[in-house]
Design an enzyme around this catalytic site. Structure first.
Site, PDB file in Angstrom:
ATOM      1  N   LEU A   1      59.578  41.989  21.506  1.00 12.83           N
ATOM      2  CA  LEU A   1      59.730  43.404  21.143  1.00 12.83           C
ATOM      3  C   LEU A   1      59.216  44.272  22.292  1.00 12.83           C
ATOM      4  O   LEU A   1      58.225  43.948  22.932  1.00 12.83           O
ATOM      5  CB  LEU A   1      58.933  43.717  19.872  1.00 12.83           C
ATOM      6  CG  LEU A   1      59.476  43.110  18.577  1.00 12.83           C
ATOM      7  CD1 LEU A   1      58.433  43.258  17.467  1.00 12.83           C
ATOM      8  CD2 LEU A   1      60.786  43.766  18.176  1.00 12.83           C
TER       9      LEU A   1
ATOM     10  N   ASP B   1      55.917  54.880  19.634  1.00 13.25           N
ATOM     11  CA  ASP B   1      56.135  53.974  20.760  1.00 13.25           C
ATOM     12  C   ASP B   1      57.639  53.928  21.070  1.00 13.25           C
ATOM     13  O   ASP B   1      58.178  52.904  21.488  1.00 13.25           O
ATOM     14  CB  ASP B   1      55.589  52.577  20.467  1.00 13.25           C
ATOM     15  CG  ASP B   1      55.337  51.783  21.755  1.00 13.25           C
ATOM     16  OD1 ASP B   1      55.387  52.391  22.852  1.00 13.25           O
ATOM     17  OD2 ASP B   1      55.102  50.563  21.670  1.00 13.25           O
TER      18      ASP B   1
ATOM     19  N   ASN C   1      49.638  44.545  18.004  1.00 18.00           N
ATOM     20  CA  ASN C   1      50.623  44.207  19.028  1.00 18.00           C
ATOM     21  C   ASN C   1      49.939  44.100  20.380  1.00 18.00           C
ATOM     22  O   ASN C   1      49.125  44.961  20.750  1.00 18.00           O
ATOM     23  CB  ASN C   1      51.714  45.286  19.105  1.00 18.00           C
ATOM     24  CG  ASN C   1      52.579  45.295  17.851  1.00 18.00           C
ATOM     25  OD1 ASN C   1      53.484  44.485  17.698  1.00 18.00           O
ATOM     26  ND2 ASN C   1      52.258  46.207  16.940  1.00 18.00           N
TER      27      ASN C   1
END
Lengths: 406, 276
Positions: A328, A294, A235
């Site tokens: 996201l 996260d 990511n």
């Protein structure tokens, strides 16, 4: 009448009827605790002729070292990156809530924020041990603002910074103080970053690479200077390319100095990382995998709109997007969910799944002398789980701090 | 002398464990009445310990009022070394049961004065009222505890130099490195074990067959120290079929013919049946 008074007045607890995670294996052993630490019962027996004052019947549970979350932005409506007069009470609130997920210590994480936030928030929180009040704080994880514009993800572009004044000066100007900082995520391709990496590591702060467009050699150079972590692998970084695998390539790089391990954060919520990608990472470098949540403000909250840093996010099911987009911006998974999902998706052993949430983060933070394992002398931070890895109870320093309602 | 012949190692272990269980139960130990038990280490008794732990976990016996005395320990090996007999007893027995550390006795092979340590051990046995049941195993050369061939049959607890055979046999526990194997030990004497009210010797496996033959079919001989127990008023040898290979058919048949009688010794005593 405990016959151990000559050594310590502290009472001795023996956890019986359990399988404990020790030396990478679940073993049918009792676990002994005194003074908040794990005790060697053989020494107690032969040297002190002592025995347990209290026995806790674990009814066949697994006992694992308490989970350590090195990346959590908030939860239950609390956003650590929101400026507030009373940061510590919000932090306490979350730290108490995450006990039910088996988390016994964590690194509250601040996303890219203006200097005013760091200056206001950082001094209000000190590194401290956990207890009845909640999980312990190992120090902040500062994710940004020295990151790449191209890979900013959900971080607000207007607050991103570079090392224009040469490095540490910029860092100190942004953060104000590093007293309660455990980890900094930065982009190693930023000019001047290598001296910052060196200096942070010299001060005992873990440097993580992330939100970056670095190529592999830039990443390797940062590791050479001391960086030891990759923030949420896959990511906010360049996708894997076979001629330049980028930061992802660190997993199998042969230029990592011998004796060192590069760890990588994995959001195993089933959304941020496709299970196939998770398996690629796990099979390539199992000993470096660190589960992180996260988690954001909305973790533990119902669907709807919530604030993350300076932005508004929207929760749909298990997805958290920047409001109005499909970007996201963090997860709403809990640590125990991540452990279960990781085990199922990677097809790994129970031991591997548990160590990814305990041993590996402790190794990453240089805490294995007291956390992340059940060795004699380590802190008795424990999580009791059933065979499906659902948390049954959580202990910090040998004290029960949470138990599932029967 | 009784010779108990079971089919295999597991059955022999179970028989021995039941015998010990019954001895403890029938003794009805209490705060003013401790049962004293002599114990061996080594691979032979491991199955027996496992069974005893099982009986403890099922609530059939308790070791709360049992005092144990171990046969021997190496000299100079750190107590927490995995091959020390302290470690053995902890890992294979003590940590699983409810015995109190203060009631266990293992010779300290690191004592400053080894002879004084041995003398003190004898004194502790005496102070405990002697040993009710001494359980032992033997080596292929017929040694009991570390009473190597040639040991006096009247010997007491003392420092003993190990025989070359024993050192070589033990090397497998020390990375196959002869230089790491302790060469001396503290051990109870043959006389110390002879003083016990009752002695039970476990002998299993074909490699012990010759020793069993020497123990019971030949005369008392200090070159096979276990043969001394021919003169003990109450000794029971528990063995498996393999260990009988060197015995005369007549001997084996005679003792096998008595098994139906001997097996009564390991039937659950009334107190245990009532509880169930």
């Amino acid at each position: 009448m405990p016959s151990n008074k000559s050594v310590s007045d502290a009472s001795i607890t023996q956890f019986i009827n359990c399988r404990i995670l020790r030396e990478h294996q679940l073993q049918r052993e009792d676990l002994w605790v005194r003074d908040g630490r794990i005790l060697d019962p053989e020494k107690l027996f032969f040297d002190e002729q002592g025995y347990a004052d209290e026995r806790v019947n674990c009814e066949g549970s697994i006992i694992a070292p308490g989970f350590i979350d090195v990346q959590i932005n908030g939860g239950y409506g609390i956003d650590f990156s929101q400026i507030s007069e009373d940061v510590s009470s919000g932090l306490s609130f979350v730290s108490k809530k995450i006990l039910q997920h088996g988390v016994t210590s964590f690194c509250p994480t601040l996303v890219t924020s203006p200097p005013a936030v760091y200056h206001k928030v950082l001094p209000q929180v000190k590194v401290h041990d956990g207890g009845r009040g909640g999980a312990g704080v190992l120090g902040f994880h500062l994710e940004g603002p020295f990151i790449s514009v191209e890979k900013k993800g959900a971080h607000p572009e207007s607050f991103l910074r570079t090392f224009q004044a040469g490095g540490m000066e910029d860092l100190m100007e942004a953060y104000g103080s590093l007293d309660s900082v455990a980890m900094v995520t930065l982009a190693p391709e930023l000019a001047g970053s290598q001296s910052v990496v060196r200096e942070l590591c010299r001060r005992g702060i873990t440097v993580s690479l992330g939100h970056s467009v670095a190529n592999l050699s830039q990443a390797e150079e940062a590791v050479h200077h001391g960086a030891s972590f990759i923030t949420h692998l896959f990511n906010a970084m360049l996708p894997f390319h076979h001629r330049d695998p980028g930061i992802v390539g660190l997993l199998t790089s042969d230029r990592v100095p011998s004796g060192r391990t590069v760890y990588y954060g994995m959001i195993a919520d089933g959304i941020h990382t496709n299970p196939a990608a998770l398996r690629i990472a796990h099979r390539a470098h199992p000993s470096g995998l660190v589960l992180v949540t996260d988690a954001i403000t909305a973790m533990g909250l119902p669907p709807g709109r919530h604030t993350l840093g300076q932005q508004v996010v929207e929760i749909q099911g298990l997805h958290a997007y920047v409001a109005g987009t499909t970007t996201l911006c963090g997860s709403i998974a809990t640590m125990d969910m991540c452990v279960r999902h990781f085990k199922q998706a990677a097809g790994c052993s129970v031991e591997e799944a548990l160590e990814a949430a305990s041993l590996h983060p402790a190794q990453l933070l240089g805490l294995v002398h007291k956390k992340g394992n059940l060795d004699y002398g380590s802190d008795a931070d424990l999580v009791l789980l059933d065979d499906a890895l659902n948390v049954k109870a959580t202990f910090i320093s040998g004290e029960e701090v949470w138990r599932k309602e029967p | 002398m009784k010779l108990i012949i079971l089919n295999d190692y597991d059955e022999a272990s179970e028989w021995a464990a039941k015998y010990i269980r019954n001895k403890i139960l029938l003794f009805t130990p209490g705060p003013d009445r401790y049962f004293t038990l002599g114990l061996p280490t080594g691979s032979t008794p491991m199955g027996c310990y496992k069974k005893l732990i099982e009986y403890y976990k099922m609530g059939h016996i308790s070791f709360q009022y049992v005092k144990t005395f171990n046969m021997d320990e190496y000299v100079g090996l750190p107590r927490d070394h995995p091959e020390s007999y302290h470690s053995f007893m902890w890992n294979h027995f003590f940590k699983h049961i409810d015995i109190k550390a203060e009631n266990t006795h293992i010779l300290d092979g690191n004592a400053a004065d080894l002879q004084a340590e041995c003398a003190a051990f004898e004194d502790k046995i005496t102070a405990a009222g002697g040993i009710e049941l001494f359980v032992g195993g033997i080596g292929p050369d017929g040694h009991i505890a570390f009473n190597e061939p040639g040991s006096s049959l009247a010997s007491r607890t003392r420092v003993k130099t190990l025989a070359k055979d024993t050192i070589i046999a033990n090397a497998r526990f020390f990375d196959g490195d002869l230089s790491k194997v302790p060469t001396m030990s503290l051990t109870v004497g043959v006389g110390t074990v002879m003083d016990a009210k009752e002695v039970m010797i476990l002998i299993t496996g074909a490699h012990k067959a010759f020793a069993l033959y020497k123990a019971i079919e030949e005369g008392v001989n200090h070159m096979w120290t276990v043969s001394a127990f021919q003169q003990h008023p109450q000794t029971v040898f528990v063995c498996d079929e393999d260990a009988t290979l060197e015995l005369r058919v007549k001997t084996v048949k005679y003792f096998k013919g008595m098994m139906h009688v001997h097996n009564k010794l390991v039937e659950p005593p009334p107190s245990l049946l009532k509880r169930n």
